[in-house]
Design an enzyme around this catalytic site. Structure first.
Site, mmCIF file in Angstrom:
data_model
loop_
_atom_site.group_PDB
_atom_site.id
_atom_site.type_symbol
_atom_site.label_atom_id
_atom_site.label_comp_id
_atom_site.label_asym_id
_atom_site.label_seq_id
_atom_site.Cartn_x
_atom_site.Cartn_y
_atom_site.Cartn_z
ATOM 1 N N GLY A 1 -9.290 3.117 13.493
ATOM 2 C CA GLY A 1 -9.346 3.307 14.720
ATOM 3 C C GLY A 1 -10.079 3.813 15.311
ATOM 4 N N ARG B 1 -8.859 16.376 6.455
ATOM 5 C CA ARG B 1 -9.509 16.649 5.457
ATOM 6 C C ARG B 1 -10.616 16.994 5.780
ATOM 7 N NH1 ARG B 1 -9.131 10.910 2.249
ATOM 8 N NH2 ARG B 1 -7.473 9.934 3.733
ATOM 9 N N ASN C 1 0.867 -1.020 -0.025
ATOM 10 C CA ASN C 1 0.107 -0.016 -0.166
ATOM 11 C C ASN C 1 0.803 1.131 -0.134
ATOM 12 O OD1 ASN C 1 -2.127 2.005 0.540
ATOM 13 N ND2 ASN C 1 -2.353 0.957 2.707
ATOM 14 N N ARG D 1 -2.646 -2.584 -3.369
ATOM 15 C CA ARG D 1 -3.658 -1.324 -2.866
ATOM 16 C C ARG D 1 -4.057 -0.007 -3.905
ATOM 17 N NH1 ARG D 1 -6.537 1.188 2.113
ATOM 18 N NH2 ARG D 1 -8.040 2.791 1.609
ATOM 19 N N HIS E 1 -12.596 3.316 0.339
ATOM 20 C CA HIS E 1 -12.091 2.710 0.815
ATOM 21 C C HIS E 1 -13.158 1.271 1.137
ATOM 22 C CE1 HIS E 1 -11.690 6.418 4.915
ATOM 23 N NE2 HIS E 1 -10.503 5.609 4.466
ATOM 24 N N LYS F 1 3.470 0.835 2.878
ATOM 25 C CA LYS F 1 2.782 -0.681 4.123
ATOM 26 C C LYS F 1 2.868 -1.892 3.515
ATOM 27 C CE LYS F 1 -0.479 2.785 6.198
ATOM 28 N NZ LYS F 1 -1.416 3.702 6.283
ATOM 29 N N GLY G 1 -12.930 4.006 15.148
ATOM 30 C CA GLY G 1 -14.968 3.131 15.466
ATOM 31 C C GLY G 1 -13.864 1.840 16.275
ATOM 32 N N HIS H 1 -16.883 3.148 8.755
ATOM 33 C CA HIS H 1 -15.129 3.531 8.589
ATOM 34 C C HIS H 1 -14.237 4.650 9.231
ATOM 35 C CE1 HIS H 1 -10.321 2.024 7.412
ATOM 36 N NE2 HIS H 1 -10.667 3.510 7.238
ATOM 37 N N LEU H 2 -13.716 4.315 10.738
ATOM 38 C CA LEU H 2 -13.765 5.790 11.156
ATOM 39 C C LEU H 2 -12.400 5.741 11.935
ATOM 40 C CD1 LEU H 2 -17.071 6.408 13.554
ATOM 41 C CD2 LEU H 2 -16.777 7.259 11.733
ATOM 42 N N GLY H 3 -11.404 6.276 10.704
ATOM 43 C CA GLY H 3 -9.981 6.198 10.892
ATOM 44 C C GLY H 3 -9.462 7.741 10.812
ATOM 45 N N ASN H 4 -8.026 7.989 10.266
ATOM 46 C CA ASN H 4 -7.491 9.283 9.703
ATOM 47 C C ASN H 4 -8.579 9.759 8.754
ATOM 48 O OD1 ASN H 4 -5.840 11.226 11.251
ATOM 49 N ND2 ASN H 4 -4.627 10.764 9.317
ATOM 50 N N GLY H 5 -8.392 8.502 7.763
ATOM 51 C CA GLY H 5 -9.392 8.888 6.559
ATOM 52 C C GLY H 5 -10.624 8.570 6.993
ATOM 53 N N GLU I 1 -7.760 -4.536 5.488
ATOM 54 C CA GLU I 1 -7.647 -4.836 4.056
ATOM 55 C C GLU I 1 -6.807 -5.284 3.721
ATOM 56 O OE1 GLU I 1 -7.202 -0.998 5.725
ATOM 57 O OE2 GLU I 1 -8.925 0.640 4.280
HETATM 58 P P1 ADP Z 1 -5.911 5.555 8.865
HETATM 59 O O1 ADP Z 1 -7.339 5.898 8.308
HETATM 60 O O2 ADP Z 1 -4.539 5.936 8.612
HETATM 61 O O3 ADP Z 1 -5.244 4.198 8.489
HETATM 62 P P2 ADP Z 1 -6.424 4.548 11.542
HETATM 63 O O4 ADP Z 1 -7.249 3.773 11.311
HETATM 64 O O5 ADP Z 1 -4.860 4.197 12.410
HETATM 65 O O6 ADP Z 1 -6.149 5.726 10.219
HETATM 66 O O7 ADP Z 1 -7.571 5.510 12.870
HETATM 67 C C1 ADP Z 1 -6.324 6.669 13.240
HETATM 68 C C2 ADP Z 1 -7.036 6.996 13.978
HETATM 69 O O8 ADP Z 1 -7.985 6.217 15.254
HETATM 70 C C3 ADP Z 1 -6.425 7.977 14.923
HETATM 71 O O9 ADP Z 1 -7.327 9.782 15.251
HETATM 72 C C4 ADP Z 1 -6.212 8.047 16.126
HETATM 73 O O10 ADP Z 1 -6.723 8.590 17.103
HETATM 74 C C5 ADP Z 1 -7.382 7.082 16.364
HETATM 75 N N1 ADP Z 1 -7.914 6.335 17.550
HETATM 76 C C6 ADP Z 1 -6.587 4.785 17.552
HETATM 77 N N2 ADP Z 1 -6.863 4.498 19.008
HETATM 78 C C7 ADP Z 1 -7.814 5.037 19.286
HETATM 79 C C8 ADP Z 1 -8.152 4.879 20.453
HETATM 80 N N3 ADP Z 1 -8.619 4.419 21.886
HETATM 81 N N4 ADP Z 1 -9.501 5.341 21.304
HETATM 82 C C9 ADP Z 1 -9.697 6.667 19.886
HETATM 83 N N5 ADP Z 1 -9.056 6.957 18.861
HETATM 84 C C10 ADP Z 1 -7.721 6.469 18.913
#
Ligand code: ADP
Length: 398
Positions: free
Chosen positions: A327, A240, A9, A92, A180, A16, A329, A207-211, A378
């Site tokens: 991350g 974003r 990726n 990816r 995603h 990655k 979620g 899907h709640l991460g950085n993206g 993924e």
């Molecule tokens: P990416 O989209 O880069 O793959 P991730 O899915 O790793 O991102 O998600 C990163 C996000 O998840 C960051 O905002 C991080 O702070 C949040 N995160 C990870 N662990 C926790 C936690 N224990 N509590 C709150 N937020 C978290």
């Protein structure tokens, strides 16, 4: 020799990777990344149960670009797994355009199409292509397989595929692609395996991460998603902005005299949680900051998710499950609680104890719709596709 597949990726300054044993159902043997490619690179890797975690600075020459970063990764993997042989590499790729609805073996023609699609995802696609080219150079004998973040959404009904722009733009490829997709495919397959009745029904995955994005899935098929033409639309993300009125762009350009590149930079890298809080793009930092700006950024994040949930449930004609991944979620019980509280009108009733203990099902036994946490993967979606396509090619060759 142990048959393995490498999954890659490639981002703008990161690579990655994962290694999977594909003698049976793909099993992850190693995972890691090279970050800060072209700067002061670092390598982080976890090489399975028996081997130590690796984390070290790299000399700049060992990751000056994606090709040298891949060479560094391969040297590590070859010394750690001398008996492994990769006959297929899975990639990816962010954009598969309107036509790629499934993973593809990378032929010259496919590569040309991926390059043609670069203007649709200028921040990601060129790096994905660089990753494929680096792998082709490193493994000239291996099959390269491209897995697209857009593919899962390509069966959207027309009303969820168009923008209300002059018709010719649809034909030019200005469509609501959605992203995603590999994550949504993983979650959907997990539901099929573990909760088939839910899988057959109306599911919203967040899907709640950085993206961050959300997807409405009906019987395993994406019907609507919050991301559109680019991975900028929909929910606010780490940096974003998510949905904004396009009029803001005209204002910034015409009234503030900003260049389009500046506006793009603001939208992609200075907005979202970072922009609103002025503190950080990292949810953990914001949750513990305890200042009004951080709380406002979280309020907006939660508000937009709840609003999109209502919209997606309407698109699905109801709701049988809300599934969290990514991350935030998967880990933030506080955010999940804030999203779900007061949603009994849509059939969602959170069990606070289950939520606090991060179990897979976090709704009460009386909740009409289920609330779940399904950690996404993924890489394994890519590894499965790589295995499937490579055995298909072997069968065809045989
Ligand atoms: P990416 O989209 O880069 O793959 P991730 O899915 O790793 O991102 O998600 C990163 C996000 O998840 C960051 O905002 C991080 O702070 C949040 N995160 C990870 N662990 C926790 C936690 N224990 N509590 C709150 N937020 C978290």
């Amino acid at each position: 020799m142990l048959p393995v597949t490498l999954t890659l990726n490639a981002g703008s300054s990161s690579l990655k990777f994962s290694l999977f044993d594909i003698s049976g159902e793909p099993a992850q043997m190693a995972i890691g990344l090279v970050e800060n490619i072209g700067g002061q690179p670092r390598l982080k890797a976890n090489l399975g149960d028996r081997l130590a975690r690796v984390e070290r600075e790299l000399p700049a020459t060992e990751a000056a670009d994606h090709t040298s970063a891949l060479a560094t990764v391969l040297a590590l993997l070859r010394s750690s797994f001398p008996g492994a042989k990769a006959s297929v590499v899975g990639h990816r790729v962010v954009h598969g355009g309107p036509h790629y609805t499934a993973p593809m073996v990378v032929t010259g023609q496919v590569m040309a199409e991926l390059k043609r699609l670069s203007p649709f995802a200028p921040i990601h696609q060129p790096h994905n292509i660089a990753g494929i080219e680096a792998a082709q150079a490193a493994f000239p004998e291996a099959l390269q397989v491209a897995c697209f973040d857009t593919a899962f959404h390509r069966h959207h009904p027309k009303a969820n595929d168009v923008f209300a722009l002059p018709r010719e733009y649809y034909d030019k490829g200005i469509r609501r692609y959605g992203f995603h997709g590999l994550s949504y495919e993983y979650v959907s397959e997990e539901l099929k395996r573990t909760a088939p009745l839910i899988h057959a029904g109306r599911v919203v995955v967040a899907h709640l991460g950085n993206g961050a994005s959300m997807c409405g899935i009906l019987g395993g098929r994406s019907v609507a998603s919050t991301m559109g033409f680019t991975a900028l639309d929909g929910l606010p993300m780490g940096t974003r902005c998510g949905q904004v009125d396009p009029g803001v762009i005209f204002y910034m350009v015409q009234q503030e005299g900003r260049s389009i590149d500046e506006v793009r930079d603001i939208f992609y890298t200075k907005s979202g949680l970072l922009g609103l809080s002025g503190i950080s793009n990292d949810m953990r930092v914001l949750e513990s900051a305890g200042v009004p700006e951080a709380n406002e950024a979280i309020d907006y994040f939660v508000f937009r998710i709840r609003r999109e949930l209502g919209g997606l449930a309407a698109a699905l004609g109801g709701l049988d499950a809300l599934v969290f991944c990514g991350g935030i979620g998967e880990n933030s019980r506080k955010i999940r609680r804030r999203i779900c509280d007061g949603l009994d009108w849509i059939g969602l009733e959170l069990d606070h104890d289950r939520n606090d203990s991060n179990t897979r099902v976090i709704s009460t036994d009386f909740s009409r719709a289920r609330i779940m946490v399904v950690p996404t993967n993924e890489e394994i979606v890519i590894a499965r596709a790589a295995k499937r396509l490579s055995s298909g090619t072997e069968a065809a060759a045989g």
